[in-house]
Design a protein around this motif. Structure first.
Motif, PDB file in Angstrom:
ATOM      1  N   ALA A  22      -0.382  -2.331  -4.400  1.00  0.00           N
ATOM      2  CA  ALA A  22      -1.585  -3.047  -3.923  1.00  0.00           C
ATOM      3  C   ALA A  22      -2.771  -2.835  -4.866  1.00  0.00           C
ATOM      4  CB  ALA A  22      -1.956  -2.574  -2.521  1.00  0.00           C
ATOM      5  N   GLU A  23      -2.690  -1.824  -5.728  1.00  0.00           N
ATOM      6  CA  GLU A  23      -3.784  -1.593  -6.677  1.00  0.00           C
ATOM      7  C   GLU A  23      -3.576  -2.347  -7.989  1.00  0.00           C
ATOM      8  OE1 GLU A  23      -4.791   2.593  -7.005  1.00  0.00           O
ATOM      9  OE2 GLU A  23      -4.535   2.839  -4.833  1.00  0.00           O
ATOM     10  N   HIS A  24      -2.444  -3.024  -8.096  1.00  0.00           N
ATOM     11  CA  HIS A  24      -2.218  -3.841  -9.302  1.00  0.00           C
ATOM     12  C   HIS A  24      -2.792  -5.241  -9.074  1.00  0.00           C
ATOM     13  CE1 HIS A  24       0.214  -0.804 -11.225  1.00  0.00           C
ATOM     14  NE2 HIS A  24       0.985  -0.710 -10.159  1.00  0.00           N
ATOM     15  N   GLN A  25      -3.539  -5.702 -10.037  1.00  0.00           N
ATOM     16  CA  GLN A  25      -4.283  -6.943  -9.806  1.00  0.00           C
ATOM     17  C   GLN A  25      -3.402  -8.179  -9.633  1.00  0.00           C
ATOM     18  OE1 GLN A  25      -7.335  -7.163 -12.835  1.00  0.00           O
ATOM     19  NE2 GLN A  25      -8.677  -5.806 -11.682  1.00  0.00           N
TER      20      GLN A  25
ATOM     21  N   GLN B 299      -2.604  -8.139  -6.126  1.00  0.00           N
ATOM     22  CA  GLN B 299      -3.818  -8.507  -5.374  1.00  0.00           C
ATOM     23  C   GLN B 299      -4.052 -10.009  -5.403  1.00  0.00           C
ATOM     24  OE1 GLN B 299      -7.012  -6.180  -7.041  1.00  0.00           O
ATOM     25  NE2 GLN B 299      -6.360  -4.310  -5.976  1.00  0.00           N
TER      26      GLN B 299
ATOM     27  N   ILE C 265       5.043   2.593  -4.537  1.00  0.00           N
ATOM     28  CA  ILE C 265       4.404   3.117  -5.760  1.00  0.00           C
ATOM     29  C   ILE C 265       5.162   2.618  -6.997  1.00  0.00           C
ATOM     30  CG2 ILE C 265       3.673   5.226  -6.987  1.00  0.00           C
ATOM     31  CD1 ILE C 265       2.442   5.082  -4.183  1.00  0.00           C
TER      32      ILE C 265
ATOM     33  N   THR D 178       0.823  -1.215   0.000  1.00  0.00           N
ATOM     34  CA  THR D 178       0.000   0.000   0.000  1.00  0.00           C
ATOM     35  C   THR D 178       0.856   1.263   0.000  1.00  0.00           C
ATOM     36  OG1 THR D 178      -0.224  -0.255   2.404  1.00  0.00           O
ATOM     37  CG2 THR D 178      -2.087  -0.986   1.054  1.00  0.00           C
TER      38      THR D 178
ATOM     39  N   LYS E  35       0.948   4.231  -9.028  1.00  0.00           N
ATOM     40  CA  LYS E  35       0.003   3.929  -7.947  1.00  0.00           C
ATOM     41  C   LYS E  35       0.578   2.833  -7.040  1.00  0.00           C
ATOM     42  CE  LYS E  35      -2.714   0.872 -10.953  1.00  0.00           C
ATOM     43  NZ  LYS E  35      -3.983   0.635 -11.605  1.00  0.00           N
ATOM     44  N   PRO E  36       0.038   2.725  -5.802  1.00  0.00           N
ATOM     45  CA  PRO E  36       0.546   1.675  -4.907  1.00  0.00           C
ATOM     46  C   PRO E  36       0.427   0.315  -5.581  1.00  0.00           C
ATOM     47  CG  PRO E  36      -0.992   3.119  -3.735  1.00  0.00           C
ATOM     48  CD  PRO E  36      -1.080   3.493  -5.192  1.00  0.00           C
TER      49      PRO E  36
END
Ligand code: COS
Length: 380
Positions: free
Chosen positions: A274-277, A280, A267, A264, A271-272
Motif C-alpha cells: 500500500a506504500e508503493h505508489q 496507490q 510486504i 496494508t 514495506k506494505p
C-alpha cells in the motif's frame, strides 16, 4: 414513502451486521454448493428482505428508492448470489404487479411475495429474443376465460424456486404493442422448468429455461391492458437497472476494502505494498470511480422518489456502475497479484461474479442506446 429516519438507520445497521457476520462467512460454501443455505434464507425472511420494496399495506417494508439503494450498497458487500435469493421478489419479479396490477391481483399475491413465502420471477428473454425484447415470440391466444400461452423463456433467474412468473407474451401483431404481461402461477398445467444452467459466476443464483406448453392462464391474470406488456417490462427494468447499479457500488466498496486490507499487510521491497505508489494509483482510481457511481445512484434515486422519469438516468447509472465494478474487480486481482488468481482468496470469484452486471437487465450496449435516444429526445 420514506421510513422514519431512526427506524431506517437501525434497519441499515442490522443489515450491515447480517451481511458481515452471517453472509460473508458462508460465501465459499454457497459458491461450492451452488445453493443458498436454508437457515440464511429464513433469516433473510425474518429481516423483511423479500418485501423491502413492497408497500406496507401488503406486508412489505415499503422502502422508497433512496432507502432501497442504501440497502443495496450493503448487500453488495457479499456474494451477489445472496441478494439474488430475494432480488426477484424485490425487483423484476414483483414490480410489474406493483406498477400495473389491479387491487385484486395485488391483494392475492403481494403479501406472500413480501414475506418470502413465494418466490417470483420475470420471464421476458427467450432463446431468440435477447436485447430485442419487443420481438417476443411466446404466444398467448385467447380461449374463453383463459389465454393459452406457448413458448420458451430463457435465462430466467430463480425460475426453479418460483411460484409466480411475470410472463411477457404476444397477444397481438408484431412489435412492442403486440406484447401483453401475465401473472403465471408455476403450478398451472403445461409449465415446465429446465435444469439450472452452469454459469461463469454467481453460483447460488440459478437461471433456467421456462417451457410453456399451451398453459391456460386465466384472463384475469393479465397485468394492465392487452398490449401493455412491453411498456410494463420496460418500466420494471428502469427500476431494476437502478437497483443493480446500487449493488455494483456495494461490490466495489467490498473489493476496495479487501484491497486495502491486503495491501496494508502484504510486504514487498521491505514495506506494505500500500506504500508503493503504483498500488496507490489503483486504489485511488477504484475509490474515485466508486464514489462517483454512489453519487450518481443516489441522485437518480432521489429523482425517482420525486416522481421524475428516470429511464435515461437509470440506464446511465447501470452502465457506469457495472462497467466501474468490472474495472475495480480487475484492479483487485492485480493488487492481490498471484493471490488474486487463487480461489481461496475470493477475489477471482467476485471478478467472475461482477461480469454479469454488464449483461443482465440490459447489456451496456443497450444502456448506451437508451441513454443516447433519451438524451436526443430531450434535446440534450
Ligand atoms: N418506459 C415506458 N415505456 C417505454 C420505455 C420505458 N422505459 N421504453 C420504451 N417504451 C415504450 C416506447 O415509448 C414505445 O411506445 P410508443 O410506441 O407508444 O411510443 C414502445 O415502448 C416501444 O419502444 P421502443 O420503440 O423504444 O422499442 P425498441 O424495440 O426500440 O426497444 C430497447 C427498446 C432496446 C431499449 C428495449 O428493447 C430494451 O431495453 N432491451 C433490453 C431488454 C433487457 O434489458 N433485457 C434483459 C433481460 S430482462 S432481466
Amino acid at each position: 414513502m420514506a421510513l422514519d429516519p431512526e427506524v431506517f438507520e437501525a434497519l441499515l445497521e442490522t443489515i450491515r451486521r447480517f451481511v458481515a457476520e452471517r453472509l460473508r462467512p458462508r460465501e465459499a460454501e454457497v459458491a461450492e454448493s451452488d445453493e443458498i443455505p436454508g437457515d440464511l434464507i429464513a433469516e433473510m425472511k425474518a429481516l423483511g428482505l423479500f418485501g423491502m420494496s413492497i408497500p406496507e399495506q401488503y406486508g412489505g417494508l415499503g422502502l422508497n428508492m433512496g432507502e432501497e439503494l442504501r440497502i443495496a450498497f450493503e448487500l453488495g458487500r457479499t456474494s451477489p448470489a445472496m441478494r439474488s435469493t430475494f432480488g426477484t421478489n424485490v425487483g423484476i419479479g414483483s414490480q410489474g404487479l406493483i406498477m400495473a396490477g389491479s387491487d385484486a391481483q395485488k391483494a392475492q399475491w403481494l403479501p406472500r411475495i413480501a414475506s418470502g413465502q413465494i418466490i417470483t420471477s420475470f420471464a421476458l428473454t427467450e432463446p431468440d429474443v435477447g436485447s430485442d425484447s419487443a420481438a417476443v415470440k411466446t404466444r398467448a391466444v385467447r380461449d374463453g376465460d383463459v389465454y393459452r400461452v406457448t413458448g420458451t423463456k430463457r435465462f430466467i433467474t430463480n425460475a426453479d424456486k418460483a411460484s409466480l412468473f411475470t410472463v411477457m407474451a404476444r397477444t397481438g401483431g408484431e412489435g412492442a404493442h403486440g406484447v401483453s404481461a401475465f401473472l403465471v402461477p408455476a403450478d398451472l398445467a403445461g409449465v415446465r422448468i429446465g435444469a439450472p444452467e452452469r454459469k461463469m459466476g454467481q453460483q447460488g443464483a440459478h437461471v433456467c429455461d421456462v417451457h410453456l406448453d399451451d398453459v391456460p392462464v386465466p384472463a384475469a391474470n393479465m397485468l394492465g391492458a392487452e398490449g401493455d406488456g412491453f411498456k410494463v417490462a420496460m418500466r420494471v427494468l428502469d427500476r431494476g437497472r437502478l437497483h443493480i447499479a446500487g449493488v455494483c457500488v456495494g461490490v466495489a466498496d467490498r473489493l476496495i476494502a479487501d484491497c486495502v486490507a491486503y495491501a496494508t499487510t502484504r510486504i514487498q521491497f521491505g514495506k506494505p505494498i500500500a506504500e508503493h505508489q503504483l498500488i496507490q494509483a489503483m486504489i485511488a482510481d477504484s475509490k474515485t470511480e466508486a464514489l462517483a457511481a454512489r453519487a450518481l445512484v443516489l441522485d437518480v434515486a432521489a429523482r425517482k422518489d420525486a416522481g421524475e422519469n428516470v429511464t435515461m438516468e437509470s440506464a446511465a447509472a447501470k452502465y457506469f456502475a457495472s462497467e466501474m465494478v468490472g474495472r475495480v474487480a480487475d484492479r483487485a486481482v492485480q493488487i492481490f497479484g498471484g493471490a488474486g488468481y487463487i480461489a481461496d482468496y475470493g477475489i477471482e470469484r467476485l471478478y467472475r461474479d461482477v461480469r454479469l452486471f454488464r449483461i443482465y437487465e440490459g447489456t451496456s450496449q443497450i444502456q448506451q442506446i437508451v441513454i443516447a435516444r433519451e438524451t436526443i429526445r430531450r434535446g440534450g
